[in-house]
Scaffold this motif. Structure first.
Motif, short mmCIF file in Angstrom:
data_model
loop_
_atom_site.label_atom_id
_atom_site.label_comp_id
_atom_site.label_asym_id
_atom_site.label_seq_id
_atom_site.Cartn_x
_atom_site.Cartn_y
_atom_site.Cartn_z
N ILE A 207 0.82 -1.21 0.00
CA ILE A 207 0.00 0.00 0.00
C ILE A 207 0.86 1.26 0.00
O ILE A 207 0.52 2.26 -0.63
CB ILE A 207 -0.95 0.00 1.22
N GLY A 208 1.96 1.22 0.70
CA GLY A 208 2.83 2.39 0.78
C GLY A 208 4.00 2.13 1.70
O GLY A 208 4.22 1.00 2.16
N VAL A 209 4.77 3.17 1.97
CA VAL A 209 5.94 3.10 2.84
C VAL A 209 5.68 3.98 4.06
O VAL A 209 5.36 5.15 3.92
CB VAL A 209 7.21 3.56 2.10
N SER A 210 5.80 3.39 5.24
CA SER A 210 5.43 4.08 6.48
C SER A 210 6.61 4.18 7.44
O SER A 210 7.25 3.17 7.76
CB SER A 210 4.27 3.34 7.16
N GLU B 175 -0.93 10.07 4.04
CA GLU B 175 -0.68 9.81 2.62
C GLU B 175 -1.05 8.38 2.26
O GLU B 175 -1.53 8.10 1.15
CB GLU B 175 0.80 10.06 2.28
N ILE B 176 -0.82 7.45 3.17
CA ILE B 176 -1.16 6.05 2.92
C ILE B 176 -2.66 5.84 3.02
O ILE B 176 -3.26 5.14 2.20
CB ILE B 176 -0.41 5.14 3.90
N LEU B 177 -3.30 6.46 3.99
CA LEU B 177 -4.73 6.25 4.21
C LEU B 177 -5.56 6.79 3.05
O LEU B 177 -6.64 6.25 2.76
CB LEU B 177 -5.15 6.94 5.51
N SER B 178 -5.08 7.82 2.38
CA SER B 178 -5.85 8.41 1.29
C SER B 178 -5.93 7.51 0.05
O SER B 178 -6.76 7.73 -0.81
CB SER B 178 -5.24 9.76 0.89
N SER B 179 -5.08 6.48 -0.01
CA SER B 179 -5.04 5.62 -1.19
C SER B 179 -5.75 4.30 -1.00
O SER B 179 -5.78 3.47 -1.92
CB SER B 179 -3.58 5.35 -1.59
N THR B 180 -6.34 4.05 0.18
CA THR B 180 -6.99 2.76 0.41
C THR B 180 -8.05 2.89 1.50
O THR B 180 -8.03 3.83 2.30
CB THR B 180 -5.94 1.70 0.83
#
Length: 376
Positions: A274-277, A360-365
């Motif tokens: 999903i992304g990099v955290s 930023e990660i939450l907005s994509s999923t």
């Protein structure tokens, strides 16, 4: 076709059908080759498009409770798997990736169970690459225990103490680096076997600093020549225990510093990245540092505490030479019992809630649960 006669349009269509079918087959083959390969060690740039690694799939299904993880780690840490060749490890990975059995069924099959054991002990779940021999999990106990034992011995001078501290923290740093999350390293360099300069400097600084601080009590005793028995007992017996534990955690935090600085990959339940955290990276490093501190702090405290009382017994007073073999036996026993416990405290496939991630990660999923590889 009869000479002088015109070919009917439908006959041309029928004649072209095999060629069109062949073209469609070629396109299908090309598209299938663009999908990440299912081989045992896919390329790094293809790995990010693939599903969750089989090792992480195993821990997701079989690592839900501490007791499950403990039983599996007790089996994985078997040193006999170190004699297996890279070819056998690759075959084991291929067997796991092509097996039609469910995970529960595969654990009943002795051959597939051994394949799981080889894969979990020898292959990095983030890269799919074979971990160097000396930094695999089964090699940790036989290699690090002598170094812990050497650090427990009374040293004649500060230089000797510094050397043993340096050797211990050097191996600990190498093991931490080889078994950590690979996201940060992959972001900094395209070559998986090349260590980024920044991380190399961090490792060198962490090892040197930890070795100097660890040897500090011995320098104090040698320079000041402590005459008070209570002060000598404090610097020789009590101070090294919490110091050893804190420096072990410090080693992990510094060596894996790029993980919380650059972030690590987080996945959904299907293994899709999903992304990099950075928050997930901080959580992974914190959990590993806590377990490492608890492992070495307890493994040093148990032998020292027992020997503090046992050396006053008549047997040891009459046979002082047996003190060193007894110390070695206690150290090996403590490390052997505590190592699978330390590896089992937190799951290998860590879970982080939606509220704990970056915006930023939450907005994509719309997913609510996310996973990451914690490392060892």
């Amino acid at each position: 076709m009869v000479p002088g006669c015109r070919e009917h349009p439908r006959s041309r269509t029928r004649a072209k059908r095999p060629a069109l079918a062949r073209n469609r087959e070629r396109k299908a083959a090309c598209s299938s080759r663009s999908v990440p390969a299912a081989g045992p060690f896919p390329a790094r740039h293809k790995r990010r498009l693939s599903l969750m690694d089989v090792n992480l799939q195993f821990w997701r299904a079989e690592g839900k409770s501490f007791f499950q993880r403990f039983l599996h780690w007790a089996d994985i840490l078997d040193p006999t798997v170190l004699v297996k060749s890279n070819e056998e490890i690759e075959k084991s990975r291929l067997l796991l990736q092509t097996s039609a059995q469910t995970l529960q069924e595969s654990l009943q099959d002795e051959k597939v169970k051994q394949a799981w054991k080889l894969s979990l002990s020898s292959v990095h779940p983030g890269t799919g690459e074979i971990i160097p021999f000396v930094f695999r999990s089964p090699a940790f106990l036989p290699l690090v225990t002598p170094l812990v034992f050497a650090n427990l011995l009374p040293h004649k001078g500060g230089k000797q103490a510094f050397i043993w501290q340096f050797l211990f923290h050097s191996y600990a740093a190498g093991f931490t680096l080889a078994n950590g999350n690979a996201t940060a390293k992959a972001e900094e360099t395209a070559l998986p076997q090349k260590l980024p300069h920044k991380q190399l400097l961090l490792c060198t600084g962490a090892v040197s600093c930890a070795a100097w601080i660890g040897a500090f009590p011995h320098f104090v005793m040698m320079q000041n020549r402590l005459n008070s028995p209570s002060m000598e007992t404090f610097f020789r017996k009590f101070l090294p225990i919490p110091l050893f534990a804190c420096l072990s955690a410090f080693n992990v935090v510094i060596v894996r510093g790029t993980e919380y600085e650059n972030g690590i990959e987080v996945m959904d339940k299907n293994g899709k990245v999903i992304g990099v955290s950075q928050k997930a990276g901080m959580k992974a490093v914190k959990e590993t540092a806590l377990t490492r501190a608890a492992l070495f702090g307890t493994a040093v405290m148990i032998p020292e505490s027992l020997l503090y009382y046992l050396q006053r017994t008549n047997f040891l007073l009459k046979n002082p030479r047996t003190l060193i073999p007894l110390r070695l036996l206690l150290t090996v026993s403590a490390m052997g019992a505590l190592l699978p416990v330390s590896f089992s405290v937190f799951p290998q496939l860590g879970e982080i809630k939606r509220d704990d991630l970056e915006e930023e990660i939450l907005s994509s999923t719309e997913e609510t649960e996310f996973f990451y590889s914690r490392g060892v």
